[in-house]
Structures are given as structure tokens and as C-alpha cells.
Design a protein around this motif. Structure first.
Motif, mmCIF file in Angstrom:
data_model
loop_
_atom_site.group_PDB
_atom_site.id
_atom_site.type_symbol
_atom_site.label_atom_id
_atom_site.label_comp_id
_atom_site.label_asym_id
_atom_site.label_seq_id
_atom_site.Cartn_x
_atom_site.Cartn_y
_atom_site.Cartn_z
ATOM 1 N N VAL A 1 0.840 -1.206 0.000
ATOM 2 C CA VAL A 1 0.000 0.000 0.000
ATOM 3 C C VAL A 1 0.875 1.255 0.000
ATOM 4 O O VAL A 1 0.606 2.219 -0.722
ATOM 5 C CB VAL A 1 -0.961 -0.008 1.209
ATOM 6 C CG1 VAL A 1 -1.664 1.332 1.368
ATOM 7 C CG2 VAL A 1 -1.979 -1.134 1.076
ATOM 8 N N VAL A 2 1.945 1.231 0.800
ATOM 9 C CA VAL A 2 2.870 2.373 0.836
ATOM 10 C C VAL A 2 3.494 2.578 -0.545
ATOM 11 O O VAL A 2 3.598 3.710 -1.029
ATOM 12 C CB VAL A 2 3.967 2.168 1.911
ATOM 13 C CG1 VAL A 2 5.090 3.174 1.769
ATOM 14 C CG2 VAL A 2 3.362 2.240 3.294
ATOM 15 N N TYR A 3 3.905 1.491 -1.185
ATOM 16 C CA TYR A 3 4.503 1.604 -2.513
ATOM 17 C C TYR A 3 3.505 2.192 -3.510
ATOM 18 O O TYR A 3 3.848 3.075 -4.298
ATOM 19 C CB TYR A 3 4.992 0.238 -2.996
ATOM 20 C CG TYR A 3 5.639 0.299 -4.355
ATOM 21 C CD1 TYR A 3 6.939 0.757 -4.500
ATOM 22 C CD2 TYR A 3 4.939 -0.075 -5.496
ATOM 23 C CE1 TYR A 3 7.543 0.825 -5.745
ATOM 24 C CE2 TYR A 3 5.530 -0.009 -6.746
ATOM 25 C CZ TYR A 3 6.830 0.442 -6.862
ATOM 26 O OH TYR A 3 7.417 0.519 -8.089
ATOM 27 N N ALA A 4 2.273 1.697 -3.485
ATOM 28 C CA ALA A 4 1.257 2.207 -4.412
ATOM 29 C C ALA A 4 0.992 3.692 -4.185
ATOM 30 O O ALA A 4 0.800 4.450 -5.139
ATOM 31 C CB ALA A 4 -0.031 1.399 -4.273
ATOM 32 N N ASN A 5 1.007 4.091 -2.939
ATOM 33 C CA ASN A 5 0.739 5.490 -2.595
ATOM 34 C C ASN A 5 1.874 6.422 -3.039
ATOM 35 O O ASN A 5 1.622 7.540 -3.484
ATOM 36 C CB ASN A 5 0.504 5.617 -1.091
ATOM 37 C CG ASN A 5 -0.002 6.978 -0.705
ATOM 38 O OD1 ASN A 5 -0.865 7.539 -1.359
ATOM 39 N ND2 ASN A 5 0.554 7.508 0.368
ATOM 40 N N TYR A 6 3.105 5.968 -2.934
ATOM 41 C CA TYR A 6 4.262 6.816 -3.218
ATOM 42 C C TYR A 6 4.994 6.444 -4.507
ATOM 43 O O TYR A 6 6.113 6.899 -4.722
ATOM 44 C CB TYR A 6 5.241 6.779 -2.040
ATOM 45 C CG TYR A 6 4.692 7.431 -0.814
ATOM 46 C CD1 TYR A 6 4.609 8.812 -0.719
ATOM 47 C CD2 TYR A 6 4.245 6.666 0.262
ATOM 48 C CE1 TYR A 6 4.104 9.424 0.407
ATOM 49 C CE2 TYR A 6 3.731 7.272 1.389
ATOM 50 C CZ TYR A 6 3.659 8.644 1.456
ATOM 51 O OH TYR A 6 3.143 9.250 2.564
#
Length: 193
Positions: A14-19
Motif C-alpha cells: 500500500v505504501v509503494y502504491a501510494n508513493y
């Protein structure tokens, strides 16, 4: 353990998708993912030791941090000794903050397996390559092993020196007397068989 690791794995996705767009700019392109360089974003997901840390230093830093964590958690929760009562969450905050302030720079705050392994696995799947395993002289195994030894040792230290309740460790001979001189209560008679 599996659920925590899976949760950390998914959360790092989720962090990767967000950033992702910011990571693309920082790394220098959409297909570029590096570990250990000045423009590396791999440290967002998992921990990497400082370049000056030796293998022994990495292990003992994690070992000491997890020993302190477990020892102090037992101290917070032992209401028979003093305990923290309703202030346990605040005490736990200060403990984790203190461990991070003291050891976080050296090894990146990896004080449990799930916090490091799940995101490391996700970063490997996202294209960061073999470097997620080989960085820091194959540091990846340290947060998997050192906290288990450290927490066990921290629990033993607390039980041995501070715990006032009944325990097999804080008895004469650290509980080994039962093996050397078994009492009648511990032995099974032939009539019971």
C-alpha cells in the motif's frame, strides 16, 4: 507470526502504491529500483544497517535492543513488583522511542521479524532485486534471528533478578534441582502406571 508478516507485507505494498510516483522521481525513472545508493528508496520498506556496522555489531545491536524491550515490558506489566498499571501504554511508547533513538540509526529500528521481513519480501517482488538480501553483508537474517534470542534473554534476566512470583527460573539452582534430585511429587510410582 504469519499474520503479522503478511500484514506488514501488504502494508508495504500500500505504501509503494501510494508513493510510486515520488519513488519514480527519486530513483530516476519508473523502471529503476536500487538498494544502498544515495538515490535508493529501498530503505522505505525495510531496514538496512549503517555502512560502518560490522556483522557482529549488527547482531548485538539488535540483540541488545530486543533484550531491553522484553525486559522493560515485563517490568511494566509486573503488577506484583511495581508495574505501570494504567500507564503501561505511555511507558511502552517511551521504551520503543528510546530504543529507536539509541539503536535506530545503526540498524534501522528492526526489533521484530514482521516489521522487517514482510516489507523486505515486498520490495524484492517490486523489483529492487537481489540487493534487498545482500545489502549490509547479507544483513537480512539479523532481524529474523537476533530478536528471538534477545527477547528470550531479556525475559530470563527479568525472571532471574526482579520477578518475585513463583517461577521455575528464580528457584534454587534455577529450576535444575528437579532434574538432579527429583522429589516424590515429580516421580511416578509403579502403582500409578
Amino acid at each position: 507470526m504469519f499474520a503479522q508478516t503478511l500484514g506488514a507485507f501488504c502494508a508495504s505494498g500500500v505504501v509503494y502504491a501510494n508513493y510510486k510516483s515520488a519513488i519514480d522521481v527519486f530513483e530516476g525513472g519508473a523502471d529503476i529500483r536500487t538498494v544502498g545508493l544515495n538515490t535508493s528508496s529501498a530503505g522505505i520498506f525495510c531496514t538496512y544497517p549503517a555502512p560502518f556496522m560490522t556483522k557482529t555489531g549488527q547482531f548485538f545491536s539488535e540483540f541488545i535492543a530486543s533484550t531491553l524491550l522484553m525486559f522493560l515490558i515485563y517490568a511494566l506489566k509486573d503488577d506484583g513488583n511495581l508495574g505501570a498499571g494504567n500507564l503501561t501504554p505511555l511507558g511502552l511508547f517511551f521504551i520503543i522511542f528510546g530504543i529507536g533513538a539509541c539503536f535506530g540509526w545503526e540498524t534501522g529500528y528492526a526489533i521484530n521479524l514482521a516489521r522487517d521481513f514482510g516489507p523486505r519480501l515486498m520490495s524484492y517482488f517490486l523489483g529492487y532485486g537481489h540487493g534487498v538480501w545482500s545489502a549490509g553483508n547479507y544483513y537480512f537474517w539479523v532481524p529474523m534471528v537476533a530478536p528471538f534470542f534477545g527477547c528470550t534473554f531479556g525475559g530470563w534476566l527479568y525472571d532471574m533478578f526482579l520477578f518475585t512470583g513463583e517461577s521455575p527460573i528464580n528457584t534454587p539452582w534455577m529450576g535444575l534441582r528437579r532434574l538432579v534430585q527429583p522429589g516424590r511429587a515429580n516421580s511416578v510410582s509403579s502403582s500409578q502406571v
